[in-house]
Design a protein around this motif. Structure first.
Motif, PDB file in Angstrom:
ATOM      1  N   GLY A 125       0.810  -1.215   0.000  1.00 20.98           N
ATOM      2  CA  GLY A 125       0.000   0.000   0.000  1.00 20.98           C
ATOM      3  C   GLY A 125       0.843   1.264   0.000  1.00 20.98           C
ATOM      4  O   GLY A 125       0.434   2.300  -0.522  1.00 20.98           O
ATOM      5  N   SER A 129      -6.262  -1.750  -6.068  1.00 21.45           N
ATOM      6  CA  SER A 129      -7.614  -2.305  -6.116  1.00 21.45           C
ATOM      7  C   SER A 129      -7.767  -3.271  -7.288  1.00 21.45           C
ATOM      8  O   SER A 129      -8.464  -4.271  -7.180  1.00 21.45           O
ATOM      9  N   GLU A 157       0.251   2.462  -6.198  1.00 28.27           N
ATOM     10  CA  GLU A 157      -0.859   3.425  -6.211  1.00 28.27           C
ATOM     11  C   GLU A 157      -2.172   2.726  -5.855  1.00 28.27           C
ATOM     12  O   GLU A 157      -2.379   1.562  -6.179  1.00 28.27           O
ATOM     13  N   GLU A 158      -3.085   3.446  -5.219  1.00 30.77           N
ATOM     14  CA  GLU A 158      -4.356   2.884  -4.760  1.00 30.77           C
ATOM     15  C   GLU A 158      -5.173   2.292  -5.910  1.00 30.77           C
ATOM     16  O   GLU A 158      -5.777   1.236  -5.772  1.00 30.77           O
TER      17      GLU A 158
END
Length: 95
Positions: free
Chosen positions: A34, A43, A38-39
Motif C-alpha cells: 500500500g 484495487s 498506487e491505490e
C-alpha cells in the motif's frame, strides 16, 4: 542426524504454536504494498483471481478452525522439509 531430528521437532512445534501466537490483524505485505503501489492499481490487483487456486488458502483448512490452521501449517512445513531433503539427496550424489 540428531541435529536434523531436533530441527524437525522445532519446526513442527512452531507450526503447532503459530496459529495461537500470530496476530489476528497482521500488517505486513499488504501494508508495505500500500505504501509503494498506487491505490488504483492496488484495487485492480486485489480483484484479480489467481491462475491456480491454493490448496489451503490463508494457511487454513476450511471448517476446522484453529485445528485446520495447525494442520495446514504442519503439512506445509513437512512438505518443504521433504522436498528439501529430497533435493539434497539428489544433488549430493557424486557422479
Amino acid at each position: 542426524m540428531k541435529f536434523l531430528y531436533v530441527g524437525i521437532a522445532i519446526a513442527i512445534l512452531l507450526a503447532v504454536l503459530a496459529p495461537f501466537l500470530a496476530s489476528s490483524d497482521p500488517d505486513g505485505l499488504e501494508s508495505a504494498a500500500g505504501g509503494v503501489v498506487e491505490e488504483s492499481k492496488m484495487s485492480k490487483i486485489e480483484k484479480t483471481e489467481p491462475v491456480v487456486g491454493s490448496p489451503m488458502p490463508d494457511y487454513s483448512i476450511e471448517g476446522l478452525g484453529k485445528g485446520g490452521e495447525v494442520a495446514a501449517i504442519a503439512v506445509g512445513t513437512l512438505a518443504v522439509l521433504a522436498i528439501s531433503l529430497g533435493l539434497g539427496k539428489v544433488f549430493s550424489k557424486k557422479n
